[in-house]
Design a protein around this motif. Structure first.
Motif, PDB file in Angstrom:
ATOM      1  N   LEU A   1      15.232   8.605  -9.746  1.00  0.00           N
ATOM      2  CA  LEU A   1      14.012   8.657 -10.459  1.00  0.00           C
ATOM      3  C   LEU A   1      12.848   8.829  -8.956  1.00  0.00           C
ATOM      4  N   SER A   2      11.697  10.017  -8.020  1.00  0.00           N
ATOM      5  CA  SER A   2      10.968   9.447  -7.266  1.00  0.00           C
ATOM      6  C   SER A   2       9.960   9.614  -7.871  1.00  0.00           C
ATOM      7  N   LEU A   3       9.480   9.153  -6.753  1.00  0.00           N
ATOM      8  CA  LEU A   3       7.710   9.375  -6.721  1.00  0.00           C
ATOM      9  C   LEU A   3       6.762   9.144  -5.611  1.00  0.00           C
ATOM     10  N   ASP A   4       6.162  10.239  -5.618  1.00  0.00           N
ATOM     11  CA  ASP A   4       5.728  10.308  -4.083  1.00  0.00           C
ATOM     12  C   ASP A   4       4.510   9.350  -4.541  1.00  0.00           C
ATOM     13  N   ILE A   5       4.182   8.418  -3.416  1.00  0.00           N
ATOM     14  CA  ILE A   5       2.986   8.106  -4.000  1.00  0.00           C
ATOM     15  C   ILE A   5       2.368   7.014  -2.735  1.00  0.00           C
ATOM     16  N   ALA A   6       1.243   7.023  -2.124  1.00  0.00           N
ATOM     17  CA  ALA A   6       0.868   5.579  -0.755  1.00  0.00           C
ATOM     18  C   ALA A   6       1.173   4.583  -1.179  1.00  0.00           C
ATOM     19  N   ARG A   7       2.218   3.727  -0.522  1.00  0.00           N
ATOM     20  CA  ARG A   7       2.133   2.398  -0.420  1.00  0.00           C
ATOM     21  C   ARG A   7       1.077   1.938   0.487  1.00  0.00           C
ATOM     22  N   LEU A   8      -0.274   0.765   0.452  1.00  0.00           N
ATOM     23  CA  LEU A   8      -0.501   0.209   1.362  1.00  0.00           C
ATOM     24  C   LEU A   8      -0.222  -1.057   1.365  1.00  0.00           C
ATOM     25  N   ALA A   9      -0.598  -1.496   2.075  1.00  0.00           N
ATOM     26  CA  ALA A   9      -0.916  -3.270   1.908  1.00  0.00           C
ATOM     27  C   ALA A   9      -1.785  -3.845   3.059  1.00  0.00           C
ATOM     28  N   THR A  10      -2.554  -4.425   2.848  1.00  0.00           N
ATOM     29  CA  THR A  10      -4.017  -5.022   3.680  1.00  0.00           C
ATOM     30  C   THR A  10      -3.953  -5.798   4.418  1.00  0.00           C
ATOM     31  N   GLY A  11      -1.835  -6.501   5.200  1.00  0.00           N
ATOM     32  CA  GLY A  11      -1.950  -6.914   5.811  1.00  0.00           C
ATOM     33  C   GLY A  11      -1.657  -5.836   7.537  1.00  0.00           C
ATOM     34  N   GLU A  12      -1.878  -4.421   7.257  1.00  0.00           N
ATOM     35  CA  GLU A  12      -1.120  -3.797   8.502  1.00  0.00           C
ATOM     36  C   GLU A  12      -1.664  -3.301   9.030  1.00  0.00           C
ATOM     37  N   VAL A  13      -1.783  -3.147  10.086  1.00  0.00           N
ATOM     38  CA  VAL A  13      -3.165  -2.742  11.200  1.00  0.00           C
ATOM     39  C   VAL A  13      -4.203  -1.547  11.055  1.00  0.00           C
ATOM     40  N   ASP A  14      -2.472  -0.641  10.531  1.00  0.00           N
ATOM     41  CA  ASP A  14      -4.132   0.564   9.541  1.00  0.00           C
ATOM     42  C   ASP A  14      -4.575   0.909   8.800  1.00  0.00           C
ATOM     43  N   PHE A  15      -4.420  -0.255   8.061  1.00  0.00           N
ATOM     44  CA  PHE A  15      -4.841  -0.747   6.395  1.00  0.00           C
ATOM     45  C   PHE A  15      -6.065   0.025   6.415  1.00  0.00           C
ATOM     46  N   GLN A  16      -7.325  -1.022   7.404  1.00  0.00           N
ATOM     47  CA  GLN A  16      -8.786   0.744   6.769  1.00  0.00           C
ATOM     48  C   GLN A  16      -8.258   1.804   6.750  1.00  0.00           C
TER      49      GLN A  16
ATOM     50  N   LEU B   1       8.701   7.145 -16.471  1.00  0.00           N
ATOM     51  CA  LEU B   1       7.552   8.192 -17.712  1.00  0.00           C
ATOM     52  C   LEU B   1       7.380   9.443 -16.863  1.00  0.00           C
ATOM     53  N   LEU B   2       6.975   8.755 -15.833  1.00  0.00           N
ATOM     54  CA  LEU B   2       6.017  10.799 -15.213  1.00  0.00           C
ATOM     55  C   LEU B   2       7.205  11.836 -15.724  1.00  0.00           C
ATOM     56  N   PRO B   3       8.054  12.226 -15.228  1.00  0.00           N
ATOM     57  CA  PRO B   3       8.860  13.561 -16.341  1.00  0.00           C
ATOM     58  C   PRO B   3       8.272  13.414 -18.070  1.00  0.00           C
ATOM     59  N   THR B   4       7.919  12.488 -17.921  1.00  0.00           N
ATOM     60  CA  THR B   4       8.173  12.686 -20.526  1.00  0.00           C
ATOM     61  C   THR B   4       6.074  13.430 -20.227  1.00  0.00           C
ATOM     62  N   LEU B   5       5.093  13.750 -19.327  1.00  0.00           N
ATOM     63  CA  LEU B   5       4.297  14.268 -19.228  1.00  0.00           C
ATOM     64  C   LEU B   5       3.918  15.319 -19.423  1.00  0.00           C
ATOM     65  N   GLU B   6       3.004  16.434 -20.596  1.00  0.00           N
ATOM     66  CA  GLU B   6       3.474  17.697 -20.180  1.00  0.00           C
ATOM     67  C   GLU B   6       2.225  18.245 -19.714  1.00  0.00           C
TER      68      GLU B   6
ATOM     69  N   GLU C   1       2.953  16.723 -15.950  1.00  0.00           N
ATOM     70  CA  GLU C   1       3.798  16.829 -14.834  1.00  0.00           C
ATOM     71  C   GLU C   1       3.331  16.457 -14.017  1.00  0.00           C
ATOM     72  N   ALA C   2       2.901  18.065 -13.219  1.00  0.00           N
ATOM     73  CA  ALA C   2       2.611  18.599 -11.927  1.00  0.00           C
ATOM     74  C   ALA C   2       1.577  18.334 -11.639  1.00  0.00           C
ATOM     75  N   ILE C   3       0.464  17.999 -12.363  1.00  0.00           N
ATOM     76  CA  ILE C   3      -0.805  17.698 -12.119  1.00  0.00           C
ATOM     77  C   ILE C   3      -0.456  16.419 -11.896  1.00  0.00           C
ATOM     78  N   VAL C   4       0.018  15.244 -12.215  1.00  0.00           N
ATOM     79  CA  VAL C   4       0.163  14.053 -12.102  1.00  0.00           C
ATOM     80  C   VAL C   4       0.946  14.229 -10.918  1.00  0.00           C
ATOM     81  N   ARG C   5       1.857  14.830 -10.377  1.00  0.00           N
ATOM     82  CA  ARG C   5       2.347  14.277  -9.654  1.00  0.00           C
ATOM     83  C   ARG C   5       1.832  15.041  -8.612  1.00  0.00           C
ATOM     84  N   GLU C   6       1.015  16.017  -8.259  1.00  0.00           N
ATOM     85  CA  GLU C   6      -0.085  16.185  -7.316  1.00  0.00           C
ATOM     86  C   GLU C   6      -1.224  15.537  -7.254  1.00  0.00           C
ATOM     87  N   SER C   7      -1.858  14.770  -8.079  1.00  0.00           N
ATOM     88  CA  SER C   7      -2.981  14.137  -8.308  1.00  0.00           C
ATOM     89  C   SER C   7      -1.881  12.821  -7.041  1.00  0.00           C
TER      90      SER C   7
END
Length: 443
Positions: free
Chosen positions: A7-22, A298-303, A305-311
């Motif tokens: 199962l895959s999910l395209d979403i950004a992962r950020l960490a405050t400790g990273e130099v480019d976080f801001q 859970l994402l594939p269970t949503l009516e 789904e396409a809008i949520v993935r894009e968002s």
């Protein structure tokens, strides 16, 4: 043997400790809701036509944009009987849910109502404030696929509680399809008139009036980019609530909430549209990973789904911070429309939260409850404007007049002060007007 699909999910992962976080956070939060020149030109043309030709222009635009065929505003007008009929015809479960929601919203907003006040100074001067409701308010309600009876309740009930003399609702009905729940909500919320028109043309009609649509004092309610642009254009002629951007949610979790609950909380805002924003913030890295896995599952269970993935791909994020203090700083930096404090002790964090439209406290308080029936208004500041804006409320439908009633001695005392200040500004008439009331005590 078949392999278990990954199962895959395209979403950004950020960490405050990273130099480019801001810089990454700034890019994530950036939202430009101002319409382009072409949209502005079209809206200006529509407003000019409605101002010049009134009902005729309104009928033409409605036929064109909503794909209907009507010849007069009579066919686009719904009276109180039609609204009541819509409510009576609802299934009992919907009647009950709508009634309960309306009552909760009304009860909450009754507490916001403020009254006039006065006080008397030692010399007999009376100062105060007179609070009065608007004469007429206009409620814009989206139509078609985005038909929200909850929006009717949240916009009209505060106006009704404030004592607004007349509440006018406009709602488009694309292809002539009327949403009965929306009409039923209008009945419960005390709406006086409903016109089945929408878009920039409806905003123009409310702002300037036509032969059929009465001119209002303030326009509230969400809409698309044309509606938002039109509201901005008529501001000054009438009041408006706000120029709202896409829906947003920021969830702060200490790691103790069920990951599936949080996944669905994030989805609840992402499913609004592709530009909506859903962000999860935690100092527990393993918890973030568990929520991400739950989201993918859970994402594939949503009516929707396409809008949520894009968002999620466009504007969503999972952010790892070092501790609670960093979480608080990020809350106030983001100033979210909806803030969920999914914590064991949300009250402990509350005093430090300065900027948020609505705050949902504890593991069991889903933001969706606020959308429908908790009681507080779901019309909230977006795009960081919670730094200086508040939820829609009764106070938005009231205005205040200052009261000043000077006694002779009070006029004399104030006149001496005003005289000095007015002459300092070289406004001689101001000074002399005040000086005429000064009591001569030399005799």
């Amino acid at each position: 043997m078949s392999e278990t699909p990954v199962l895959s999910l395209d979403i950004a992962r950020l960490a405050t400790g990273e130099v480019d976080f801001q810089s990454r956070l700034d890019a994530l939060l950036a939202w430009e809701g101002v319409s382009d020149a072409e949209v502005q030109r079209r809206v200006d043309d529509i407003i000019a036509e409605v101002r010049a030709r009134g009902d005729a222009a309104l009928v033409e635009y409605t036929n064109r944009f909503d794909r209907v065929s009507v010849s007069s505003m009579v066919e686009l007008t719904l009276g109180a009987e039609r609204l009541e009929q819509a409510f009576v015809a609802l299934p009992p479960a919907q009647q009950d849910a709508l009634t309960q929601a309306a009552e909760r919203v009304r009860r909450y907003h009754e507490r916001q109502k403020s009254g006039s006040w006065q006080y008397v100074e030692e010399d007999g001067t009376v100062l105060g404030q007179q609070v009065t409701p608007l004469d007429r308010a206009g409620i814009y309600v989206p139509g078609g696929k985005a038909a929200y009876p909850s929006s009717v309740l949240m916009n009209a009930i505060p106006a009704h509680v404030a004592g607004v003399g007349e509440i006018v609702m406009v709602v488009p009905t694309p292809d002539g399809v009327v949403n009965e729940l929306v009409l039923a909500a209008a009945h419960l919320a005390g709406v006086d008139h409903v016109f089945t028109v929408g878009g920039a043309q409806a905003v123009a009609a409310l702002a300037y009036g036509t032969e059929t649509v009465p001119q209002v004092d303030k326009i509230v309610g969400p809409g698309n980019i044309y509606v938002a642009t039109a509201k901005r254009a008529v501001f000054g002629q009438v009041g408006i609530d706000m120029i709202a951007g896409p829906s947003e949610i920021l969830v702060v979790s200490d790691g103790g909430t069920d990951p599936e609950w949080l996944a669905m909380d994030l989805f609840s805002q992402a499913e609004h549209d592709e530009d909506a924003q859903a962000i999860l913030l935690s100092w527990d890295a393993a918890h973030l990973e568990a929520v991400e896995q739950a989201m993918a599952r859970l994402l594939p269970t949503l009516e929707r789904e396409a809008i949520v993935r894009e968002s999620l791909a466009r504007r969503g994020a999972l952010i790892h911070c070092r501790d609670r203090d960093e979480a608080v700083a990020l809350i106030n930096r983001i100033a979210p429309e909806h803030l969920e404090l999914s914590l064991a002790d949300p009250q402990a964090l509350l005093p430090a939260v300065r900027h948020a439209g609505a705050i949902f406290m504890g593991r069991h308080t889903a933001e969706a409850l606020g959308d429908y029936c908790a009681g507080p208004n779901h019309v909230l500041p977006t795009s960081g404007t919670a730094r200086f804006s508040s939820p829609l409320g009764v106070y938005d439908f009231q205005k205040r007049s200052s009261l000043i009633h000077c006694s002779p001695q009070g006029a004399s005392n104030l006149g001496r002060v005003a005289s000095v200040l007015a002459r300092g500004e070289s406004l001689t008439a101001h000074a002399r007007s005040a000086e005429y009331r000064i009591i001569d005590t030399s005799n």
